[in-house]
Enzyme design. Sequence first.
Site, short mmCIF file in Angstrom:
data_model
loop_
_atom_site.label_atom_id
_atom_site.label_comp_id
_atom_site.label_asym_id
_atom_site.label_seq_id
_atom_site.Cartn_x
_atom_site.Cartn_y
_atom_site.Cartn_z
N GLY D 134 0.33 48.97 30.90
CA GLY D 134 1.14 48.11 30.70
C GLY D 134 2.32 48.63 30.31
CB CYS D 135 5.97 47.33 30.36
SG CYS D 135 5.66 45.62 29.67
CG PHE D 136 5.23 46.07 24.77
CD1 PHE D 136 6.51 46.39 24.13
CD2 PHE D 136 4.99 44.75 24.94
CE1 PHE D 136 7.32 45.62 23.93
CE2 PHE D 136 6.05 43.77 24.57
CZ PHE D 136 7.08 44.42 24.04
CB ALA D 139 7.34 52.02 25.41
#
EC number: 1.2.1.38
Lengths: 324, 324, 324, 324
Positions: D134-136, D139
């Site tokens: 996932g994107c979050f 990061a």
Amino acid sequence: MISAGIIGGSGYTGGELIRLLLHHPEAELAFVYSTTRAGKPLSSAHPDLLGVTDLLFTGTADPGVDVVFLCLGHGNSSEFLKQHAFSDRTRVIDLSNDFRLKEDAQFGGREFVYGLPELNREAIREARHIANPGCFATAIQLALLPLARAGVLRETVHVNAVTGSTGAGVGLSPTTHFSWRNNNVSWYKPFTHQHLGEIRQSLHALDADSGDLLFLPMRGDFTRGIFATAYTPFNGSLAEAERMFLEYYDEAPFTVVSDEPLQLKQVVNTNFAHLHLHKHEDVLLVSSAIDNLLKGASGQAVQNMNLLFGIPENSGLNLKGSIF
Amino acid sequence: MISAGIIGGSGYTGGELIRLLLHHPEAELAFVYSTTRAGKPLSSAHPDLLGVTDLLFTGTADPGVDVVFLCLGHGNSSEFLKQHAFSDRTRVIDLSNDFRLKEDAQFGGREFVYGLPELNREAIREARHIANPGCFATAIQLALLPLARAGVLRETVHVNAVTGSTGAGVGLSPTTHFSWRNNNVSWYKPFTHQHLGEIRQSLHALDADSGDLLFLPMRGDFTRGIFATAYTPFNGSLAEAERMFLEYYDEAPFTVVSDEPLQLKQVVNTNFAHLHLHKHEDVLLVSSAIDNLLKGASGQAVQNMNLLFGIPENSGLNLKGSIF
Amino acid sequence: MISAGIIGGSGYTGGELIRLLLHHPEAELAFVYSTTRAGKPLSSAHPDLLGVTDLLFTGTADPGVDVVFLCLGHGNSSEFLKQHAFSDRTRVIDLSNDFRLKEDAQFGGREFVYGLPELNREAIREARHIANPGCFATAIQLALLPLARAGVLRETVHVNAVTGSTGAGVGLSPTTHFSWRNNNVSWYKPFTHQHLGEIRQSLHALDADSGDLLFLPMRGDFTRGIFATAYTPFNGSLAEAERMFLEYYDEAPFTVVSDEPLQLKQVVNTNFAHLHLHKHEDVLLVSSAIDNLLKGASGQAVQNMNLLFGIPENSGLNLKGSIF
Amino acid sequence: MISAGIIGGSGYTGGELIRLLLHHPEAELAFVYSTTRAGKPLSSAHPDLLGVTDLLFTGTADPGVDVVFLCLGHGNSSEFLKQHAFSDRTRVIDLSNDFRLKEDAQFGGREFVYGLPELNREAIREARHIANPGCFATAIQLALLPLARAGVLRETVHVNAVTGSTGAGVGLSPTTHFSWRNNNVSWYKPFTHQHLGEIRQSLHALDADSGDLLFLPMRGDFTRGIFATAYTPFNGSLAEAERMFLEYYDEAPFTVVSDEPLQLKQVVNTNFAHLHLHKHEDVLLVSSAIDNLLKGASGQAVQNMNLLFGIPENSGLNLKGSIF
């Protein structure tokens, strides 16, 4: 009518004060002092005032006004007061951070009361001069004061707050350039923002054992507003927390607890602070939204003027918002 | 490999050239000259280059490179060339407006060819030095050249074009301040923008009787891109107009006619110009969208370099767009 | 006190009317009718109203109010009036385009007067019902009316106007998606926008020989405001044109001619229209900026209410702008 | 050449995959499957592709491609794989959260390896199928993995991360409306975001005693990018922390530690993650910036493809950024 003067009227907070005072039913704008723009119309700096007023900036300050607002930038207010005399009855409302801390509150024979009505309403009513709170300091204190007073703010509070570009003032710098700031996010002064002092002072006044803050200030890609979140361990229920807030802000005309999660824009262009409480396991999350130039600066300064002069606290502050 | 130098690498067009040349399969970046940043890494001015290159800005220019790009701001290129010698074989591609007009195209023994490939592709291939077109000038010419060549651009053309904040350069000014530009729109230099000269020159080269332009340049509240509209009376059918454009741009790898109406973002971060034709009664409306820093500046400069050195015109210019 | 009802209060124009009427010194908000939100607080749709009002949306309209505002979207007002009866003395102010054209102005026994005070102030004062002008139509007419009345608007007028996203209403569509609209620009309905009819009607009422308009409407990447430019050949001097405008708007409290070029934001959150004149060779360029939801919709509706009821035209409309 | 198919090509991640694969030197785009757009050109959904490709969306998926990317939205990938057979040698790279957790990683005879190269590079090289992070989650993990591996992430980590509007997908909703999101900030799913599961799984794989996260996800008013901050007590020096990060990411071509504080835009339109470390008293603050559609989704999917097929990890991923 309260006669009011503004010192430093070409920046953002000065501009908002002009707008508020021009429409205030019980105050009149006696002068707007600006060394750089003396003799020019106010609309030369604030073109939205075209058609509203023909007033000119002045190069001298009338020493006999009822109240003078200092919008001079941090460090310049004390210098200005050294060099300019005002009448004995002239109240000073200072928007810088020069007089906010107790150790700075006596200056040149004046005593400045910290002007957060939600903390100090009665003291403000009795005061002569006001140190108007910082913008981040306002948003964050409003999220925490009820907990501090209840003595349940004893552990570290984790604060993240994002501010619009007007928070940085009208000065030009690489990080105020549109090409840089548009669509961008960044932090600055991590855990060391200058507003921490006044926040800690207020929390400790309510509870000497208040926990400390870890505060990360952020730059957002919008013009106005502060959206702050603060969370900390909390043993009680959400209902108990909400009760603390409702009681604490019972008399506060501009600080409102929302049942629904917040969005920044719901307070922009108003003097309101909206708060929201959320509980997750043993963590209480308090969210807080204000307009940094109004409740965070000039609106609160007018609120303080209203209290100083014994007129309704919300006089001249019933502003139409601009959520869209 | 073509060895390339950049003069003035800390601004927007210099930054885009660095990015393009670092990824160019047939060029290598020999140096990036900057008087203010010599000795510092390129990423100090362009933090997106962190992890991409460790190159430093230099305070001297290697006079023996194959090509040197001047990104110095208008009026400074001629001064720079007076003071710095390059080898006989070094080509100069200038991004300022110093050499774009025929009367300015001879300078210090060099002859500059106007570098709009869609107008001058063969001349560019034979040229030694290039005057790279202006950003507005590129968007507007691409909307009009086919009509001028067909001799049907004989009446006044009404042009409105809005540009992003990078068009104004990296310098600080009140109108580049985020608080000012965010959510704002305004015009500047109405009907007198400095790019009109090169536009008229190109149209007259194709048809001495071309009509004149009324061009209103606008500042938009976005960072990159130009969206231009141009309309004028047109007697033919839409299909005839489309045929003129398709034929004219048949060989142009970056200029594409769209059947659908345009949005600015469809070309941002690419070297493309997208055009769209619409007919309303006897009026032909041509819309044109480019990225002001790519097809409007540095991308076109690389396209010109490719043509000068006889390599594929789109070499190093197959860029991923960023429509969202 | 004027008792006022709002039909359709959950959209943008309905929301602005609520805000204006809540603060209006001579009107009181009797009800806000919404079929989808009946029984819920106004702040459920407009969270900025939290702390301002506890009113709920209603599912019925009080037929005896002094004035009812219809915020229903185009085509729905006539349907609503067929199905809902109001008292004889209830005035209707309709914000749709249902009754703006002379051929539509008689409906169900009511006669609607076109509510542009700068064109029709006296007729509005005598009217019973109002067709409130369109947002683009307001911005563009204010730029042209003085020229039409002087009989010097005889050639084609070239109009470009860009509007914020609230102009498209609260409905969801691909072009209202943030990912699409952010940093984007595009046009729509080139030369055929539905507001052209009311603009032409007004110009022809002042001068039957008025020239036609070529109007290109644009979508901007901001929320509020319209920035319009209109230019046309003009034989007189700039001073003559300015005199025409100053005379024409002498009595208009919200329409102001600026000596300085405009920026959109100087009118946002106000009911003002700012105009600016510029002459280039034989072309007169008139620029016009309004807030599309205020002077372009709900603010003008309140201005019309004030005129209908014989109270000061600017009552309840002294709004603080939000230029930053 | 690797033949690649995309399932679900009309959304944001599908669009980015198309762009990346069209320019990939060692892959070719065999088909882009879309039930809603079969038969239409790719540029009908992604107008920036006009002039880049004439490919059409297809209504059938070639079962013999080397690799297929699933861009279907959470919960839909497993359904799709039940109904569509692919050849034995076809690798699947899934961008949803269907197979990221160990308990979900076996499905229909396939085994999915969690595709975060900075955690699992060697396992990915040996894998057949990939669950793309996932994107979050990307990061945040990149900000924490070196600390977890060193066993110094034992206390609660406080995470705040703000994402652009493309993170919410192409679907329409009130919070994706431009009028709502422009200039706005808000949080959602406080402390309960669905990416927490994969983050915890990775941290525990490196250190079973890793501390937990308090993660507050925010919606920003920009289109692309994630800016995350994570802080936690840390006993060592800043230099020690930096050494842990530099060693951990020594082989990672896209994860770079910056000496300077970050801004979101420095990674937008690239596959880079930029990290920055800051120490305040006993607190270590790690900041992390990625493009949510590239390193946070489609760029990382291509990075995984490169690893799966044994070609250079950065192949096709040298993208020009768009910091301005």
